[in-house]
Motif scaffolding. Structure first.
Motif, PDB file in Angstrom:
ATOM      1  N   UNK A   1     -17.277  -1.195  -3.939  1.00 38.71           N
ATOM      2  CA  UNK A   1     -18.431  -2.054  -3.896  1.00 38.71           C
ATOM      3  C   UNK A   1     -18.972  -1.787  -2.419  1.00 38.71           C
ATOM      4  N   UNK A   2     -20.155  -0.861  -2.641  1.00 39.27           N
ATOM      5  CA  UNK A   2     -20.805  -0.251  -1.567  1.00 39.27           C
ATOM      6  C   UNK A   2     -22.348  -0.886  -1.750  1.00 39.27           C
ATOM      7  N   UNK A   3     -22.840  -1.084  -0.661  1.00 36.81           N
ATOM      8  CA  UNK A   3     -24.149  -1.868  -0.659  1.00 36.81           C
ATOM      9  C   UNK A   3     -25.028  -1.369   0.932  1.00 36.81           C
TER      10      UNK A   3
ATOM     11  N   UNK B   1      -5.584   4.228   3.457  1.00 40.69           N
ATOM     12  CA  UNK B   1      -6.252   4.324   2.403  1.00 40.69           C
ATOM     13  C   UNK B   1      -6.689   5.631   1.515  1.00 40.69           C
ATOM     14  N   UNK B   2      -6.874   6.630   2.181  1.00 40.28           N
ATOM     15  CA  UNK B   2      -7.094   7.910   1.733  1.00 40.28           C
ATOM     16  C   UNK B   2      -5.803   8.301   0.762  1.00 40.28           C
ATOM     17  N   UNK B   3      -4.750   7.953   1.348  1.00 39.81           N
ATOM     18  CA  UNK B   3      -3.355   8.223   0.924  1.00 39.81           C
ATOM     19  C   UNK B   3      -2.992   7.445  -0.423  1.00 39.81           C
ATOM     20  N   UNK B   4      -3.206   6.193  -0.309  1.00 45.86           N
ATOM     21  CA  UNK B   4      -2.847   5.337  -1.647  1.00 45.86           C
ATOM     22  C   UNK B   4      -3.875   5.012  -2.433  1.00 45.86           C
TER      23      UNK B   4
ATOM     24  N   UNK C   1     -11.551  -4.115  -2.244  1.00 42.12           N
ATOM     25  CA  UNK C   1     -11.395  -5.236  -1.504  1.00 42.12           C
ATOM     26  C   UNK C   1     -11.203  -4.979  -0.076  1.00 42.12           C
ATOM     27  N   UNK C   2     -10.941  -4.051   0.174  1.00 49.11           N
ATOM     28  CA  UNK C   2     -10.754  -3.504   1.798  1.00 49.11           C
ATOM     29  C   UNK C   2     -12.170  -2.990   2.436  1.00 49.11           C
ATOM     30  N   UNK C   3     -12.306  -3.727   3.672  1.00 44.09           N
ATOM     31  CA  UNK C   3     -13.496  -3.251   4.383  1.00 44.09           C
ATOM     32  C   UNK C   3     -13.267  -2.155   5.032  1.00 44.09           C
ATOM     33  N   UNK C   4     -13.851  -0.885   4.373  1.00 44.43           N
ATOM     34  CA  UNK C   4     -13.620   0.240   4.966  1.00 44.43           C
ATOM     35  C   UNK C   4     -14.101   0.785   6.215  1.00 44.43           C
ATOM     36  N   UNK C   5     -15.279  -0.159   6.546  1.00 47.18           N
ATOM     37  CA  UNK C   5     -15.913   0.132   7.828  1.00 47.18           C
ATOM     38  C   UNK C   5     -15.308  -0.332   9.114  1.00 47.18           C
TER      39      UNK C   5
END
Lengths: 229, 395
Positions: free
Chosen positions: A10-12, A87-90, A73-77
């Motif tokens: 979900x990117x905006x 995150x990249x791993x899982x 659902x995780x805020x990457x930024x």
């Protein structure tokens, strides 16, 4: 009433600006994209369209200049460097155009690697990796190093490495770019099968033939995303 | 990643990249072996100096004329007796030295002969290996007897040293009866060995061998190490008083302790010089290591990018390269030390004093790990610091 599908990406309003001296280069211009669980999507665009930048941002390898990005659902930024690695791993399985296998490791060791970085026990990781490679028809090639494998086989090892950890999202960057047509067909069939098994797949490509075989297609041109051509 | 698997991964990287591993290790081996050998040679040199002087009593003071040959106002036996008046001086005896031809049967040797008082023998650790020492009675009765050094005895008898005892030899054409052979004492510290000399009682040498040319030196033994300087002062004032013409200035007064210190000092500065050379060698081999690492860094940077993309944390990548660098340099260091151990006997064969030592091993290993880690780890550390994207794109 149908239960709404889980939103994986979900990117905006993603904007990416590269500073080149005094010149500003806007590579992504207000891109919003949603990818749902079970989607099989291709982002089609010519080179220089900003598709690689989009893929890097979606894959948590790069951060946008402005915008918002939630992955599963995780805020990457707002994530720290270590959280991003986690995150990249899982959550993400990468498939690179040039496969990016480690040359000194065997096919089996290459596929085990993401699980080992997760801290998994070696025996367990080996069993899982062996299973995925066998599933992709490389059961006889477990001990081979990348330079002993054909391009198609290397790509299948790379796919095995991407799916071995059951990520939420498979992200493929020009997966057929370095393959002959026969191997390309094989790779696309594998992606279709994986999608039928429930994997969410996003393919970044400039190849119209690849784009024809996905369920959902979006176009990118000059940093802007379009739903149809 | 668990440590065991990390080690496995590192092991695979090291063994699968033989050329790089070999070149990197070679640099470390050369550097470590050099350091080890430099320390060995340095310590060998110091040991040589110490051994040279081990026979020399550090409380010994030698008073000699400033000029060689015939002098107007030579030291005399009386001076030695006057020195003994000082409370700081335990022993003082005159000593004559000359060179001449020594004949025994058909053999002849050009050698040093010395005229000595009996005390000379004890203060120089000379004892009769065969026969008897020169005694007070020989001195007083002017007995024409001689002692022979171990080496000289061998030379004169072509190896059957024992047969010379009781026989006559001639020194500068004068006949003496050999009463004994001294034990072997090695270098006396004055650069000349007593083993090669013949000895006669002082009074005899003064009368028969040197006559009016007698120009003795006086060996003085201070009461202790701490009284050496005071003893020297007493000697100077005694000389000033009794040799009016030029006073103490016409004589040289040397003490063994400061000569030993000077020799040790020069051996040590030699070691330091060698160590500096070794450090340069290590830096050069370190640069070699870094070159090899930079050549492969392109390949490795992409790998680091891939590893990051599949979820490796920066710390895990750093650990991997750090451990790899430590292993390579430690293995190289150990091989270097082994090479050093093998080389030491070869150096000795070429008569270069070298002593393998623990400090050489430790210094060599420390330097190898420090340089190996610094030069091997630095390029990888730079690479690990890149963002995954930069690393993946690295060309």
């Amino acid at each position: 009433m149908v239960e709404p599908k889980k939103c994986v990406i979900d990117a905006s309003n993603l904007v990416k600006i590269y500073q080149n001296g005094s010149e500003e280069l806007k590579v992504l211009d207000d891109v919003s994209i949603k990818v749902y669980d079970g989607d099989f999507m291709a982002v089609l665009g010519p080179s220089g369209s900003g598709k690689s930048t989009l893929m890097n941002i979606l894959g948590c390898l790069d951060i946008p200049t402005t915008g918002e990005y939630y992955l599963d659902g995780l805020n990457v930024l707002t994530a720290t460097e270590n959280e991003l690695a986690e995150i990249r791993n899982r959550k993400i399985g990468f498939i690179f155009q040039k496969f990016n296998l480690l040359p000194r490791l065997t096919a089996l060791q290459n596929v085990m690697l993401p699980l080992l970085y997760r801290g998994m026990d070696e025996g367990e990781a080996e069993a899982l990796a062996r299973g995925k490679l066998t599933l992709l028809g490389l059961g006889e090639r477990l001990g081979h190093r990348p330079n002993e494998l054909s391009g198609g086989q290397q790509q299948r090892v790379a796919i095995a490495r991407a799916i071995v950890g059951n990520p939420e999202l498979l992200l493929a960057d020009e997966p057929t770019g370095n393959l002959d047509s026969k191997s390309s067909e094989d790779a696309m069939r594998i992606f279709q099968e994986l999608n039928e098994q429930g994997n969410t797949i996003v393919i970044i490509t400039h190849d119209v033939e690849v784009a024809d075989q996905v369920k959902k297609l979006v176009y990118i041109r000059d940093g802007k995303l379009y739903e149809n051509n | 990643m668990r440590l065991k698997q990390l080690l496995k991964l590192i092991f695979t990287n090291i063994t699968q990249n033989k050329v790089r591993t070999f070149l990197t290790t070679l640099g470390v081996i050369v550097g470590t072996a050099t350091i080890f050998l430099v320390v060995a040679i340095g310590q060998g040199g110091e040991a040589q100096v110490n051994e040279q002087y081990s026979k020399l009593n550090v409380g010994t003071i030698i008073v000699m004329p400033a000029q060689r040959g015939r002098v107007a106002d030579p030291l005399t036996k009386k001076d030695a007796e006057l020195f003994l008046a000082s409370a700081n001086i335990a022993q003082a005896f005159p000593l004559l030295r000359g060179n001449g031809t020594i004949n025994y049967n058909n053999y002849s040797a050009s050698a040093t002969f010395m005229a000595v008082e009996p005390e000379f023998q004890t203060s120089n650790n000379l004892t009769a290996e065969l026969g008897r020492n020169i005694e007070e009675e020989d001195e007083n009765k002017k007995n024409r007897v001689a002692m022979v050094g171990a080496e000289l005895a061998n030379t004169l008898t072509d190896g059957n040293a024992s047969e010379i005892v009781g026989q006559n030899i001639s020194i500068s054409g004068r006949r003496f009866e050999v009463i004994g052979i001294y034990n072997r004492v090695g270098d006396s510290g004055s650069g000349q060995s007593y083993d090669d000399a013949a000895f006669v009682p002082y009074s005899v040498g003064e009368k028969y061998l040197l006559g009016t040319r007698a120009n003795p030196t006086i060996n003085v033994q201070a009461t202790g190490l701490d009284t050496v300087q005071a003893a020297i002062a007493d000697i100077q004032s005694s000389l000033d008083e009794n040799h009016r013409a030029g006073g103490a200035d016409q004589f040289r007064i040397m003490d063994a302790g400061s000569r030993l210190a000077a020799a040790q000092e020069s051996a040590r500065s030699m070691s330091m010089l060698l160590l500096a050379v070794a450090v340069v060698v290590l830096i050069v081999s370190g640069i070699g290591i870094m070159n090899v690492m930079f050549v492969t860094v392109k390949e490795r940077t992409k790998e680091i990018g891939t590893l990051k993309a599949i979820g490796a944390k920066k710390q895990e990548i750093l650990n991997q390269f750090l451990i790899e660098a430590v292993i390579i340099s430690l293995v190289g260091g150990i091989i270097g030390v082994i090479v050093g151990f093998i080389t030491v006997p070869i150096l000795r064969y070429f008569e270069l004093a070298a002593i393998a030592s623990v400090s050489g091993v430790l210094l060599g290993l420390t330097f190898s790990v420090v340089t190996g880690v610094f030069f091997g780890f630095y390029p990888a550390w730079k690479a690990a610091d890149l963002s995954p994207l930069e690393a993946l794109r690295y060309e």
